[in-house]
Design a protein around this motif. Structure first.
Motif, PDB file in Angstrom:
ATOM      1  N   THR A  32     -24.944  44.877  13.490  1.00  0.00           N
ATOM      2  CA  THR A  32     -25.525  44.151  14.633  1.00  0.00           C
ATOM      3  C   THR A  32     -25.748  42.662  14.405  1.00  0.00           C
ATOM      4  OG1 THR A  32     -27.800  44.622  13.889  1.00  0.00           O
ATOM      5  CG2 THR A  32     -26.748  46.234  15.357  1.00  0.00           C
ATOM      6  N   ASP A  33     -25.705  42.202  13.155  1.00  0.00           N
ATOM      7  CA  ASP A  33     -26.195  40.846  12.860  1.00  0.00           C
ATOM      8  C   ASP A  33     -25.119  39.807  12.565  1.00  0.00           C
ATOM      9  OD1 ASP A  33     -28.753  41.746  13.268  1.00  0.00           O
ATOM     10  OD2 ASP A  33     -29.176  42.110  11.157  1.00  0.00           O
ATOM     11  N   TRP A  34     -23.858  40.162  12.815  1.00  0.00           N
ATOM     12  CA  TRP A  34     -22.768  39.204  12.621  1.00  0.00           C
ATOM     13  C   TRP A  34     -22.105  38.909  13.950  1.00  0.00           C
ATOM     14  CZ3 TRP A  34     -23.014  37.360   7.853  1.00  0.00           C
ATOM     15  CH2 TRP A  34     -23.554  38.179   6.857  1.00  0.00           C
ATOM     16  N   GLN A  35     -21.654  37.697  14.122  1.00  0.00           N
ATOM     17  CA  GLN A  35     -20.992  37.329  15.388  1.00  0.00           C
ATOM     18  C   GLN A  35     -19.482  37.466  15.322  1.00  0.00           C
ATOM     19  OE1 GLN A  35     -20.520  32.867  16.090  1.00  0.00           O
ATOM     20  NE2 GLN A  35     -22.373  32.863  14.841  1.00  0.00           N
ATOM     21  N   ASP A  36     -18.906  37.534  14.104  1.00  0.00           N
ATOM     22  CA  ASP A  36     -17.453  37.507  13.987  1.00  0.00           C
ATOM     23  C   ASP A  36     -16.942  38.308  12.789  1.00  0.00           C
ATOM     24  OD1 ASP A  36     -18.516  35.845  12.092  1.00  0.00           O
ATOM     25  OD2 ASP A  36     -17.656  34.005  12.909  1.00  0.00           O
ATOM     26  N   GLY A  37     -17.540  39.462  12.570  1.00  0.00           N
ATOM     27  CA  GLY A  37     -17.029  40.353  11.539  1.00  0.00           C
ATOM     28  C   GLY A  37     -17.393  39.980  10.112  1.00  0.00           C
ATOM     29  N   GLY A  38     -18.496  39.253   9.921  1.00  0.00           N
ATOM     30  CA  GLY A  38     -18.957  38.969   8.567  1.00  0.00           C
ATOM     31  C   GLY A  38     -18.774  37.546   8.103  1.00  0.00           C
ATOM     32  N   ASP A  39     -18.376  36.656   8.995  1.00  0.00           N
ATOM     33  CA  ASP A  39     -18.255  35.243   8.631  1.00  0.00           C
ATOM     34  C   ASP A  39     -19.574  34.526   8.891  1.00  0.00           C
ATOM     35  OD1 ASP A  39     -17.517  32.668   8.097  1.00  0.00           O
ATOM     36  OD2 ASP A  39     -15.746  32.646   9.371  1.00  0.00           O
ATOM     37  N   HIS A  40     -20.028  34.550  10.152  1.00  0.00           N
ATOM     38  CA  HIS A  40     -21.259  33.863  10.529  1.00  0.00           C
ATOM     39  C   HIS A  40     -22.276  34.857  11.098  1.00  0.00           C
ATOM     40  CE1 HIS A  40     -17.942  30.918  10.972  1.00  0.00           C
ATOM     41  NE2 HIS A  40     -18.810  30.069  10.457  1.00  0.00           N
ATOM     42  N   LEU A  41     -23.542  34.609  10.802  1.00  0.00           N
ATOM     43  CA  LEU A  41     -24.609  35.393  11.417  1.00  0.00           C
ATOM     44  C   LEU A  41     -24.690  35.073  12.904  1.00  0.00           C
ATOM     45  CD1 LEU A  41     -27.464  34.978   8.766  1.00  0.00           C
ATOM     46  CD2 LEU A  41     -26.101  37.034   9.195  1.00  0.00           C
ATOM     47  N   ASN A  42     -25.066  36.059  13.694  1.00  0.00           N
ATOM     48  CA  ASN A  42     -25.349  35.783  15.099  1.00  0.00           C
ATOM     49  C   ASN A  42     -26.842  35.471  15.249  1.00  0.00           C
ATOM     50  OD1 ASN A  42     -26.657  38.276  15.043  1.00  0.00           O
ATOM     51  ND2 ASN A  42     -24.997  39.353  16.101  1.00  0.00           N
ATOM     52  N   LEU A  43     -27.288  35.349  16.473  1.00  0.00           N
ATOM     53  CA  LEU A  43     -28.670  34.966  16.743  1.00  0.00           C
ATOM     54  C   LEU A  43     -29.672  35.936  16.112  1.00  0.00           C
ATOM     55  CD1 LEU A  43     -30.675  33.135  18.282  1.00  0.00           C
ATOM     56  CD2 LEU A  43     -30.319  34.580  20.275  1.00  0.00           C
ATOM     57  N   TYR A  44     -29.328  37.220  16.124  1.00  0.00           N
ATOM     58  CA  TYR A  44     -30.258  38.225  15.623  1.00  0.00           C
ATOM     59  C   TYR A  44     -30.346  38.167  14.093  1.00  0.00           C
ATOM     60  CZ  TYR A  44     -28.798  39.385  20.288  1.00  0.00           C
ATOM     61  OH  TYR A  44     -28.479  39.280  21.622  1.00  0.00           O
ATOM     62  N   GLY A  45     -29.199  37.970  13.453  1.00  0.00           N
ATOM     63  CA  GLY A  45     -29.221  37.816  12.008  1.00  0.00           C
ATOM     64  C   GLY A  45     -29.888  36.524  11.588  1.00  0.00           C
ATOM     65  N   ALA A  46     -29.632  35.447  12.342  1.00  0.00           N
ATOM     66  CA  ALA A  46     -30.232  34.153  12.029  1.00  0.00           C
ATOM     67  C   ALA A  46     -31.751  34.195  12.163  1.00  0.00           C
ATOM     68  CB  ALA A  46     -29.653  33.079  12.949  1.00  0.00           C
ATOM     69  N   THR A  47     -32.239  34.972  13.120  1.00  0.00           N
ATOM     70  CA  THR A  47     -33.686  35.102  13.287  1.00  0.00           C
ATOM     71  C   THR A  47     -34.305  35.733  12.043  1.00  0.00           C
ATOM     72  OG1 THR A  47     -33.484  35.298  15.689  1.00  0.00           O
ATOM     73  CG2 THR A  47     -35.504  36.149  14.691  1.00  0.00           C
ATOM     74  N   LYS A  48     -33.678  36.767  11.523  1.00  0.00           N
ATOM     75  CA  LYS A  48     -34.187  37.422  10.312  1.00  0.00           C
ATOM     76  C   LYS A  48     -34.151  36.466   9.123  1.00  0.00           C
ATOM     77  CE  LYS A  48     -32.597  41.986  11.849  1.00  0.00           C
ATOM     78  NZ  LYS A  48     -31.652  43.118  11.604  1.00  0.00           N
ATOM     79  N   LEU A  49     -33.018  35.764   8.964  1.00  0.00           N
ATOM     80  CA  LEU A  49     -32.902  34.836   7.842  1.00  0.00           C
ATOM     81  C   LEU A  49     -33.913  33.697   7.964  1.00  0.00           C
ATOM     82  CD1 LEU A  49     -29.790  33.493   6.075  1.00  0.00           C
ATOM     83  CD2 LEU A  49     -31.370  31.830   7.082  1.00  0.00           C
ATOM     84  N   SER A  50     -34.093  33.170   9.146  1.00  0.00           N
ATOM     85  CA  SER A  50     -34.979  32.018   9.340  1.00  0.00           C
ATOM     86  C   SER A  50     -36.424  32.371   9.043  1.00  0.00           C
ATOM     87  CB  SER A  50     -34.838  31.486  10.767  1.00  0.00           C
ATOM     88  OG  SER A  50     -33.515  31.044  11.004  1.00  0.00           O
ATOM     89  N   ARG A  51     -36.849  33.543   9.459  1.00  0.00           N
ATOM     90  CA  ARG A  51     -38.233  33.934   9.194  1.00  0.00           C
ATOM     91  C   ARG A  51     -38.426  34.261   7.711  1.00  0.00           C
ATOM     92  NH1 ARG A  51     -40.767  33.952  14.024  1.00  0.00           N
ATOM     93  NH2 ARG A  51     -42.659  34.840  13.164  1.00  0.00           N
TER      94      ARG A  51
END
Length: 322
Positions: A262-281
């Motif tokens: 659920t947390d990648w936007q393009d198959g494991g290259d870049h995080l999407n918004l949901y993954g970025a939220t987890k990383l940022s916090r």
């Protein structure tokens, strides 16, 4: 013969001096007077720090698309109360990061500079470095296209930076494409080589920041497509040799709570918004613990950050922390 050689050398020196003066003058004339597209600013998102109040950014993040996809400064503000800005472009190399560092610190005095791990190991040519260095001295090399909209009024206008990036350099994506590969961080004895140019520019960044009492942190953001243990090893080696901390988040996917589905936007290259939220916090908690970062959330001088967060929550209501 000797006199002829001296005359030629003198003529060459005079020519180079006149050329430098001309390029310096034209750089002033063609300089963007604002940090928006209409003023001729290049890479607008990466230069949004120019419109932030001077000396108001606590953490400057330099990197590539991994950085602007992974760090949400407003999430970190919500969790930790410190300010940050992501000055990054796709495929950024260290010579460009160095240029952005100089530009940013002309307006800001960050308490921490973060360098993206993938940028730190990405190779670039000597010609690229020479061009970037030349553009530092003579910005017209980058802004020369501004002649198309140049008018006497624009030439005489004062410099006023007004374009403030709503997401502080973060580029959110709600696209979802799962990463279905294997464990990409299996330990190996393979160690890549770090090019001489990469080492030179990493040291330039470290020395510059040290001269301004700004700590530097190397961070490899999660990217199964682009990262591996060999890259981890060479950056870890450099970090240990030069006394700079290195945080490889590719080794902390469970701690981050990242979900490959659920947390990648393009198959494991870049995080999407949901993954970025987890990383940022996660990073907000880590940086607050490891560095002396202020909490501005009750400071009226930073009310615009609270307002920006409110708009961010309105745009992405399902991301609000419970």
């Amino acid at each position: 013969m000797k006199n002829t050689l001296m005359r030629n050398m003198l003529r060459s020196a005079v020519f180079l001096l006149l050329l430098a003066l001309m390029l310096s003058l034209l750089s002033v004339v063609f300089r963007p007077k604002n940090n928006n597209h209409d003023a001729g600013m290049y890479y607008i998102m990466a230069h949004g720090f120019l419109a932030e109040r001077e000396r108001s950014i606590d953490v400057l993040i330099l990197g590539d698309s991994e950085s602007y996809s992974s760090y949400s400064p407003l999430e970190m503000w919500d969790a930790g109360g410190f300010t940050s800005y992501v000055s990054a472009i796709g495929g950024e190399t260290l010579d460009v990061s160095y240029s952005y560092l100089l530009e940013a610190t002309a307006h800001q005095q960050p308490r921490l500079v973060i360098i993206e791990g993938l940028t730190a190991v990405r190779t670039f040519s000597l010609n690229h470095a020479i061009y970037e260095q030349s553009a530092l001295c003579f910005p017209i090399m980058i802004t020369h296209d501004n002649w198309k909209s140049l008018t006497p009024k624009r030439i005489l206008a004062p410099i006023v930076y007004t374009h403030r990036e709503a997401n502080k350099g973060f580029k959110p994506s709600t696209e979802t494409q799962a990463y279905d590969g294997s464990d990409y961080m299996t330990p190996t004895d393979e160690v890549l080589s770090l090019s001489l140019l990469n080492r030179i520019y990493l040291m330039r960044i470290l020395h510059y920041c040290d001269s301004r009492n700004i700590p530097v942190l190397l961070v490899a953001t999660p990217s199964p497509v682009n990262w591996n243990y060999a890259k981890h090893s060479i950056l870890q080696q450099f970090a240990e040799q030069n006394g700079v901390p290195f945080l490889d988040l590719n080794l902390s996917l469970d701690e981050l709570g990242l979900d490959h589905q659920t947390d990648w936007q393009d198959g494991g290259d870049h995080l999407n918004l949901y993954g970025a939220t987890k990383l940022s916090r996660y990073m907000a908690a880590y940086l607050a613990e490891q560095y002396d970062l202020p909490d501005h959330r009750k400071d009226s001088d930073y009310e615009n950050w609270s307002n920006a967060l409110n708009k961010y929550r309105e745009t992405y209501p399902d991301l609000s922390p419970s």
